[in-house]
Design a protein around this motif. Structure first.
Motif, PDB file in Angstrom:
ATOM      1  N   ASP A  64      -6.530  -9.980 -17.401  1.00 38.62           N
ATOM      2  CA  ASP A  64      -7.027  -9.380 -16.187  1.00 38.62           C
ATOM      3  C   ASP A  64      -8.066  -8.069 -16.720  1.00 38.62           C
ATOM      4  O   ASP A  64      -8.801  -7.803 -16.064  1.00 38.62           O
ATOM      5  N   GLU A  65      -7.377  -7.460 -17.577  1.00 36.21           N
ATOM      6  CA  GLU A  65      -8.323  -6.219 -18.060  1.00 36.21           C
ATOM      7  C   GLU A  65      -9.502  -6.754 -18.703  1.00 36.21           C
ATOM      8  O   GLU A  65     -10.510  -6.125 -18.658  1.00 36.21           O
ATOM      9  N   THR A  66      -9.425  -7.866 -19.466  1.00 33.29           N
ATOM     10  CA  THR A  66     -10.795  -8.160 -20.254  1.00 33.29           C
ATOM     11  C   THR A  66     -11.520  -8.808 -19.045  1.00 33.29           C
ATOM     12  O   THR A  66     -12.793  -8.386 -19.066  1.00 33.29           O
ATOM     13  N   CYS A  67     -11.075  -9.393 -18.028  1.00 32.93           N
ATOM     14  CA  CYS A  67     -12.247  -9.809 -16.926  1.00 32.93           C
ATOM     15  C   CYS A  67     -12.762  -8.496 -16.266  1.00 32.93           C
ATOM     16  O   CYS A  67     -13.919  -8.588 -16.008  1.00 32.93           O
ATOM     17  N   PHE A  68     -12.003  -7.502 -15.945  1.00 31.09           N
ATOM     18  CA  PHE A  68     -12.488  -6.144 -15.429  1.00 31.09           C
ATOM     19  C   PHE A  68     -13.518  -5.695 -16.056  1.00 31.09           C
ATOM     20  O   PHE A  68     -14.475  -5.345 -15.765  1.00 31.09           O
ATOM     21  N   GLU A  69     -13.503  -5.714 -17.547  1.00 29.98           N
ATOM     22  CA  GLU A  69     -14.107  -5.060 -18.340  1.00 29.98           C
ATOM     23  C   GLU A  69     -15.552  -6.032 -18.548  1.00 29.98           C
ATOM     24  O   GLU A  69     -16.692  -5.305 -18.321  1.00 29.98           O
ATOM     25  N   ILE A  70     -15.483  -7.203 -18.500  1.00 29.75           N
ATOM     26  CA  ILE A  70     -16.579  -8.107 -18.385  1.00 29.75           C
ATOM     27  C   ILE A  70     -17.262  -7.791 -16.890  1.00 29.75           C
ATOM     28  O   ILE A  70     -18.692  -7.667 -16.963  1.00 29.75           O
ATOM     29  N   GLU A  71     -16.945  -7.539 -16.023  1.00 32.50           N
ATOM     30  CA  GLU A  71     -17.410  -7.386 -14.642  1.00 32.50           C
ATOM     31  C   GLU A  71     -18.147  -6.037 -14.769  1.00 32.50           C
ATOM     32  O   GLU A  71     -19.155  -6.087 -14.466  1.00 32.50           O
ATOM     33  N   ARG A  72     -17.566  -5.121 -15.419  1.00 25.51           N
ATOM     34  CA  ARG A  72     -18.303  -3.890 -15.671  1.00 25.51           C
ATOM     35  C   ARG A  72     -19.630  -3.861 -16.655  1.00 25.51           C
ATOM     36  O   ARG A  72     -20.529  -3.420 -16.205  1.00 25.51           O
ATOM     37  N   HIS A  73     -19.270  -4.788 -17.520  1.00 30.35           N
ATOM     38  CA  HIS A  73     -20.636  -4.862 -18.543  1.00 30.35           C
ATOM     39  C   HIS A  73     -21.693  -5.832 -17.474  1.00 30.35           C
ATOM     40  O   HIS A  73     -22.839  -5.478 -17.707  1.00 30.35           O
ATOM     41  N   VAL A  74     -21.292  -6.706 -16.660  1.00 28.04           N
ATOM     42  CA  VAL A  74     -22.086  -7.293 -16.029  1.00 28.04           C
ATOM     43  C   VAL A  74     -22.943  -6.575 -14.847  1.00 28.04           C
ATOM     44  O   VAL A  74     -24.155  -6.418 -14.811  1.00 28.04           O
ATOM     45  N   ILE A  75     -22.228  -5.696 -14.187  1.00 25.50           N
ATOM     46  CA  ILE A  75     -22.784  -4.544 -13.592  1.00 25.50           C
ATOM     47  C   ILE A  75     -23.828  -3.733 -14.070  1.00 25.50           C
ATOM     48  O   ILE A  75     -24.912  -3.672 -13.643  1.00 25.50           O
ATOM     49  N   ARG A  76     -23.604  -3.276 -15.023  1.00 28.36           N
ATOM     50  CA  ARG A  76     -24.504  -2.366 -15.910  1.00 28.36           C
ATOM     51  C   ARG A  76     -25.691  -3.420 -16.454  1.00 28.36           C
ATOM     52  O   ARG A  76     -26.765  -2.739 -16.491  1.00 28.36           O
ATOM     53  N   ALA A  77     -25.511  -4.646 -16.900  1.00 32.30           N
ATOM     54  CA  ALA A  77     -26.564  -5.512 -17.364  1.00 32.30           C
ATOM     55  C   ALA A  77     -27.260  -5.695 -16.287  1.00 32.30           C
ATOM     56  O   ALA A  77     -28.757  -5.787 -16.339  1.00 32.30           O
ATOM     57  N   MET A  78     -26.854  -5.870 -14.927  1.00 35.30           N
ATOM     58  CA  MET A  78     -27.718  -6.158 -13.589  1.00 35.30           C
ATOM     59  C   MET A  78     -28.514  -5.040 -13.192  1.00 35.30           C
ATOM     60  O   MET A  78     -29.766  -4.961 -12.932  1.00 35.30           O
ATOM     61  N   GLN A  79     -27.975  -3.771 -13.498  1.00 33.12           N
ATOM     62  CA  GLN A  79     -28.656  -2.531 -12.938  1.00 33.12           C
ATOM     63  C   GLN A  79     -29.538  -1.865 -13.997  1.00 33.12           C
ATOM     64  O   GLN A  79     -30.531  -1.244 -13.474  1.00 33.12           O
ATOM     65  N   GLU A  80     -29.217  -2.113 -15.043  1.00 32.43           N
ATOM     66  CA  GLU A  80     -30.007  -1.282 -16.302  1.00 32.43           C
ATOM     67  C   GLU A  80     -30.732  -2.630 -17.150  1.00 32.43           C
ATOM     68  O   GLU A  80     -30.022  -2.998 -18.194  1.00 32.43           O
TER      69      GLU A  80
END
Length: 88
Positions: A64-80
């Motif tokens: 679950d934590e790994t999924c959450f971390e990947i979600e955070r990376h995706v958000i950053r990769a999309m925004q920046e």
């Protein structure tokens, strides 16, 4: 599941999980973003395979934590746009 299928499954899953990023996720074609989609799908598959089995609560929590971390990376990769270059 084949790599391209995993990427697309991860893309669709993330688009549902992050509706505010849906348009960007569905249009993404950067190799880093595609790798994140695949990693997300693999983590979700592993987590779901462990759910409901005895003695795996901590491992499910880790996924679950790994999924959450990947979600955070995706958000950053999309925004920046420069995020992909910094993490390569």
């Amino acid at each position: 599941m084949a790599r391209s299928n995993r990427r697309e499954a991860g893309r669709r899953r993330l688009a549902m999980r992050l509706p505010h990023m849906r348009t960007l996720i569905m249009a993404a074609c950067d190799p880093l973003q595609l790798e994140l989609f695949e990693a997300y799908q693999m983590a979700v598959e592993a987590r779901d395979a462990l759910r409901g089995r005895p003695f795996n609560a901590n491992l499910v929590r880790e996924y679950d934590e790994t999924c959450f971390e990947i979600e955070r990376h995706v958000i950053r990769a999309m925004q920046e746009p420069s995020y992909a270059q910094r993490t390569s």
